[in-house]
Scaffold this motif. Structure first.
Motif, PDB file in Angstrom:
ATOM      1  N   LEU A  36       0.869  -1.493   0.112  1.00 20.80           N
ATOM      2  CA  LEU A  36      -0.185  -0.224   0.059  1.00 20.80           C
ATOM      3  C   LEU A  36       1.287   1.650   0.227  1.00 20.80           C
ATOM      4  CD1 LEU A  36      -3.299  -1.432   2.800  1.00 20.80           C
ATOM      5  CD2 LEU A  36      -3.169  -0.935  -0.405  1.00 20.80           C
ATOM      6  N   MET A  37       2.149   1.153   0.738  1.00 16.85           N
ATOM      7  CA  MET A  37       2.756   2.795   0.727  1.00 16.85           C
ATOM      8  C   MET A  37       3.645   2.530  -1.145  1.00 16.85           C
ATOM      9  SD  MET A  37       5.089   2.461   4.242  1.00 16.85           S
ATOM     10  CE  MET A  37       5.336   0.665   4.287  1.00 16.85           C
ATOM     11  N   VAL A  38       4.163   1.718  -1.107  1.00 16.96           N
ATOM     12  CA  VAL A  38       4.374   1.956  -2.908  1.00 16.96           C
ATOM     13  C   VAL A  38       3.607   2.029  -3.817  1.00 16.96           C
ATOM     14  CG1 VAL A  38       5.729   0.520  -4.435  1.00 16.96           C
ATOM     15  CG2 VAL A  38       6.297   0.447  -1.924  1.00 16.96           C
ATOM     16  N   ALA A  39       2.486   1.716  -3.461  1.00 20.15           N
ATOM     17  CA  ALA A  39       1.499   2.027  -4.735  1.00 20.15           C
ATOM     18  C   ALA A  39       1.229   3.378  -4.333  1.00 20.15           C
ATOM     19  CB  ALA A  39       0.178   0.846  -4.169  1.00 20.15           C
ATOM     20  N   ASP A  40       0.336   4.205  -3.184  1.00 14.02           N
ATOM     21  CA  ASP A  40       0.194   5.370  -2.678  1.00 14.02           C
ATOM     22  C   ASP A  40       0.858   6.280  -3.312  1.00 14.02           C
ATOM     23  OD1 ASP A  40      -1.027   7.185  -1.652  1.00 14.02           O
ATOM     24  OD2 ASP A  40       0.321   7.259  -0.104  1.00 14.02           O
ATOM     25  N   THR A  41       2.702   5.289  -2.860  1.00 11.24           N
ATOM     26  CA  THR A  41       3.805   6.246  -3.654  1.00 11.24           C
ATOM     27  C   THR A  41       3.705   6.920  -5.097  1.00 11.24           C
ATOM     28  OG1 THR A  41       5.115   6.518  -1.488  1.00 11.24           O
ATOM     29  CG2 THR A  41       6.038   6.831  -3.497  1.00 11.24           C
ATOM     30  N   ARG A  42       3.701   5.788  -5.455  1.00 13.52           N
ATOM     31  CA  ARG A  42       3.771   5.437  -7.124  1.00 13.52           C
ATOM     32  C   ARG A  42       2.564   6.415  -7.922  1.00 13.52           C
ATOM     33  NH1 ARG A  42       7.780   2.963  -8.994  1.00 13.52           N
ATOM     34  NH2 ARG A  42       6.913   3.534 -11.288  1.00 13.52           N
ATOM     35  N   PHE A  43       2.068   5.493  -7.155  1.00 20.92           N
ATOM     36  CA  PHE A  43      -0.209   5.766  -8.195  1.00 20.92           C
ATOM     37  C   PHE A  43      -1.016   6.367  -7.568  1.00 20.92           C
ATOM     38  CE2 PHE A  43       1.327   1.411  -8.988  1.00 20.92           C
ATOM     39  CZ  PHE A  43       2.257   1.782 -10.412  1.00 20.92           C
ATOM     40  N   LYS A  44      -0.985   6.934  -5.987  1.00 20.55           N
ATOM     41  CA  LYS A  44      -1.957   7.638  -5.380  1.00 20.55           C
ATOM     42  C   LYS A  44      -3.063   7.126  -5.204  1.00 20.55           C
ATOM     43  CE  LYS A  44       1.526  11.033  -5.635  1.00 20.55           C
ATOM     44  NZ  LYS A  44       2.141  11.724  -4.664  1.00 20.55           N
TER      45      LYS A  44
END
Length: 312
Positions: A36-44
């Motif tokens: 979730l952290m990576v997805a939120d950072t990359r794809f918002k």
């Protein structure tokens, strides 16, 4: 009859049933959080959710901040009120000092121009003073007295004049270590020497038993006094400095049968509502000490020596 052992249910109750192990749950949750952290950072992907949650919680936050804002507002108001009261007290003390000087300037200038130029009088004594605050009125209903927050510990002397920006209020008649009692001019036992600024005639003003004003006693019925005359301190008593406003003549009743005039006065400084005052040092305390009565000029015998050498 007891049931056979083979028919008993040996499965553990739901409370003791074991699911995935703790390590498996920790690994799964850690991987999900990292994803979730990576997805939120990359794809918002959580930005719309965050925005929606913030919008929903905003009214709740505003409601919860009302007590905090009210508490802060009350604290700011109390601090501002205290600061305002301190500034008011300082301003009133400064105003009283300036008014005391202004009240003496005109009278002293007229006397200085005519007297010092002719008689070469020395400069007027500097009046030492200190501000004070009225604590309360004396509990005696038959007198007009107040208590101030200065006493012998602050250098207050007996018989010290008490004034405010309007004129003379009274005189210190009793001194305690941390407070003093001031008898107002309107007290029935109060008296003060005054000078008529129009005729320059001296007289004495006394308090009235009703405590509502002053009067001039023992004044001849043909005395030159009019309604509206201003009376200032004369300075001949060694207590009050000259030139401070005392009262204004409000009524003159001439009695031929008694030979005296009844003159009523309105005090310049009304004691009601006064909070800050100035306490002046009596003039008598600032005068140089009197020479010793036994002292004699150089070359002449003292009275004791003269008495010894006199013929018997």
């Amino acid at each position: 009859m007891a049931a056979p052992l083979g028919t008993l249910d040996r499965t553990p109750p739901p409370f003791f049933r074991q699911g995935p192990s703790a390590l498996t749950k920790l690994t799964f949750c850690s991987a999900l959080a990292l994803f979730l952290m990576v997805a939120d950072t990359r794809f918002k992907i959580t930005q719309p959710v965050r925005t929606m949650v913030a919008t929903i919680l905003h009214p709740i936050e505003r409601v919860l901040r009302v007590p905090v804002d009210a508490f802060n507002a009350v604290g700011d108001y109390a601090m501002g009120l205290q600061q305002a009261l301190s500034n008011e007290a300082a301003a009133r003390s400064a105003l009283a000092r300036q008014a005391e000087r202004a009240a003496r300037v005109e009278q002293l200038q007229r006397e200085n121009e005519h007297l010092r130029a002719l008689l070469d009088l020395r400069a007027a004594l500097t009046v030492r003073s200190q501000p004070s605050e009225i604590l309360y009125e004396a509990p005696d209903p038959f007198s007009r007295k107040v208590i101030i927050d200065r006493g012998s510990a602050q250098g207050i002397a007996l018989a010290s004049p008490v004034i405010n920006e309007a004129g003379v209020l009274g005189q210190v008649t009793r001194v305690y270590p941390l407070s003093s009692e001031v008898t107002l001019l309107t007290d029935k036992d109060a008296a003060i020497p005054v000078l008529n600024t129009r005729t320059f005639s001296r007289s004495a003003a006394f308090g009235i038993a009703t405590g509502s004003g002053l009067e001039l006693r023992f004044l001849a019925s043909n005395a030159d006094v009019k309604v509206g005359d201003l009376l200032h301190t004369s300075g001949v008593d060694g207590v009050y400095p000259p030139g401070i406003a005392v009262a204004t003549v409000t009524s003159v009743e001439r009695k031929v049968d008694t030979g005296f005039a009844k003159v009523l006065l309105q005090p310049s400084a009304m004691p009601d509502g006064v909070r800050h005052v100035l306490v002046l040092e009596p003039i008598a305390l600032q005068l140089p000490p009197r020479p010793d009565a036994d002292a004699s000029p150089p070359g002449l015998p003292t009275p004791a020596q003269a008495s010894k050498g006199a013929p018997k």
